[in-house]
Design an enzyme around this catalytic site. Structure first.
Site, mmCIF file in Angstrom:
data_model
loop_
_atom_site.group_PDB
_atom_site.id
_atom_site.type_symbol
_atom_site.label_atom_id
_atom_site.label_comp_id
_atom_site.label_asym_id
_atom_site.label_seq_id
_atom_site.Cartn_x
_atom_site.Cartn_y
_atom_site.Cartn_z
ATOM 1 N N LYS A 59 -82.237 15.137 -25.117
ATOM 2 C CA LYS A 59 -82.281 13.590 -24.096
ATOM 3 C C LYS A 59 -82.370 11.701 -24.343
ATOM 4 C CE LYS A 59 -85.587 12.627 -28.497
ATOM 5 N NZ LYS A 59 -84.940 11.648 -30.097
ATOM 6 N N ARG B 122 -93.305 8.743 -31.215
ATOM 7 C CA ARG B 122 -93.852 10.337 -31.611
ATOM 8 C C ARG B 122 -94.933 10.676 -31.853
ATOM 9 N NH1 ARG B 122 -87.908 10.174 -31.919
ATOM 10 N NH2 ARG B 122 -87.867 11.869 -33.352
ATOM 11 N N ARG C 283 -74.976 20.712 -34.136
ATOM 12 C CA ARG C 283 -75.028 19.177 -33.245
ATOM 13 C C ARG C 283 -74.818 18.637 -35.294
ATOM 14 N NH1 ARG C 283 -79.384 15.416 -31.056
ATOM 15 N NH2 ARG C 283 -81.081 16.119 -32.639
ATOM 16 N N ARG D 100 -74.992 15.100 -39.286
ATOM 17 C CA ARG D 100 -76.267 14.139 -39.139
ATOM 18 C C ARG D 100 -77.354 14.442 -40.402
ATOM 19 N NH1 ARG D 100 -78.862 12.254 -34.242
ATOM 20 N NH2 ARG D 100 -80.611 12.278 -35.181
ATOM 21 N N ARG E 158 -88.637 19.302 -39.126
ATOM 22 C CA ARG E 158 -88.199 18.001 -37.670
ATOM 23 C C ARG E 158 -89.124 18.304 -36.289
ATOM 24 N NH1 ARG E 158 -82.959 16.403 -36.411
ATOM 25 N NH2 ARG E 158 -83.732 14.601 -35.285
HETATM 26 P P1 AMP Z 1 -83.839 10.853 -33.164
HETATM 27 O O1 AMP Z 1 -82.426 10.576 -33.010
HETATM 28 O O2 AMP Z 1 -84.592 10.321 -32.254
HETATM 29 O O3 AMP Z 1 -83.955 12.215 -33.425
HETATM 30 O O4 AMP Z 1 -84.653 10.209 -34.759
HETATM 31 C C1 AMP Z 1 -83.846 10.566 -35.917
HETATM 32 C C2 AMP Z 1 -85.003 10.367 -36.976
HETATM 33 O O5 AMP Z 1 -85.500 8.971 -36.993
HETATM 34 C C3 AMP Z 1 -86.087 11.230 -36.870
HETATM 35 O O6 AMP Z 1 -86.822 12.003 -37.416
HETATM 36 C C4 AMP Z 1 -87.355 10.161 -37.657
HETATM 37 O O7 AMP Z 1 -87.521 10.319 -38.574
HETATM 38 C C5 AMP Z 1 -87.451 8.445 -36.834
HETATM 39 N N1 AMP Z 1 -87.888 7.873 -36.225
HETATM 40 C C6 AMP Z 1 -87.123 7.905 -34.443
HETATM 41 N N2 AMP Z 1 -87.975 7.827 -33.590
HETATM 42 C C7 AMP Z 1 -88.902 7.491 -34.299
HETATM 43 C C8 AMP Z 1 -90.165 7.122 -34.119
HETATM 44 N N3 AMP Z 1 -90.894 7.406 -33.239
HETATM 45 N N4 AMP Z 1 -91.602 7.815 -35.036
HETATM 46 C C9 AMP Z 1 -90.347 7.569 -35.984
HETATM 47 N N5 AMP Z 1 -89.943 7.832 -36.472
HETATM 48 C C10 AMP Z 1 -89.046 8.187 -36.106
#
Ligand code: AMP
Length: 189
Positions: free
Chosen positions: A15, A89, A128, A134, A145
């Site tokens: 994404k 989310r 990744r 990360r 996750r």
């Molecule tokens: P991502 O890079 O989008 O995978 O986000 C990394 C981490 O940020 C996720 O695993 C969550 O811990 C947090 N996160 C990102 N977006 C959200 C959201 N909309 N709601 C809650 N946690 C979020």
């Protein structure tokens, strides 16, 4: 046209890559809540310090923190088109977001779902992790996750489909083919 897009897709689905391509093509704001949170963590803001605990464990950050980021960003001067990457989310975020969008007179948004098989997601996240290290991509955390994703985010597929806002895209293809399918779905080619 000022597209308003929600990218609704699991971790490892590509994404972020597709959001960047769309941003370049459409020249609209790209908000990755994950990136915004990682930046807050780096800067050690109050929200960042709070968010880090959840992120490192592979959990969602509390809704209030994320909603504040989204609201502040979309209320910015001159913002009319956007791509939300990684938000909403869960259902609670989607419902509050509806009222934020209404207040901003930006309700005509569409959701794009990238469909990718579970085994491919785990493989991509592992790759990744090797590259970027990360914490939340660690092989001990990634399955959690994905589980959180299935429990909380996947129901949004039905939510947006029932409202006729959803485009379902096969995400298990080359980056170029996925992008091309998204453009077709949006009537861009
Ligand atoms: P991502 O890079 O989008 O995978 O986000 C990394 C981490 O940020 C996720 O695993 C969550 O811990 C947090 N996160 C990102 N977006 C959200 C959201 N909309 N709601 C809650 N946690 C979020």
């Amino acid at each position: 046209m000022n597209f308003k897009l929600i990218l609704l897709a699991p971790p490892g689905s590509g994404k972020g890559t597709q959001a960047a391509l769309l941003q370049e093509k459409l020249e609209i704001l790209h908000l990755s809540t994950g990136d915004a949170l990682r930046s807050a963590v780096k800067q050690k803001t109050l929200a960042g310090i709070e968010a880090k605990k959840f992120m490192d464990a592979g959990d969602f950050v509390p809704d209030e923190i994320v909603l504040q980021i989204v609201k502040d960003t979309l209320s910015g001067k001159g913002v009319s088109g956007w791509i939300l990457d990684g938000f909403p989310r869960n259902k609670a975020q989607a419902i509050v977001f509806d009222s934020i969008a209404k207040d901003l007179d930006q309700v005509d948004y569409q959701a794009i779902y990238l469909d990718v098989p579970e085994a491919v997601l785990l493989e991509r996240i592992a790759g990744r992790y090797e590259q970027f290290k990360r914490n939340d991509d660690h092989p001990d955390v990634a399955p959690k996750r994905l589980e959180t994703y299935h429990q909380q985010t996947a129901p949004l597929i039905t939510f947006y489909r029932e409202r006729n806002q959803l485009h379902m895209i096969d995400g298990n293809q080359s980056v170029g083919k996925v992008f091309s399918d998204i453009k077709k779905a949006l009537g861009l080619e």
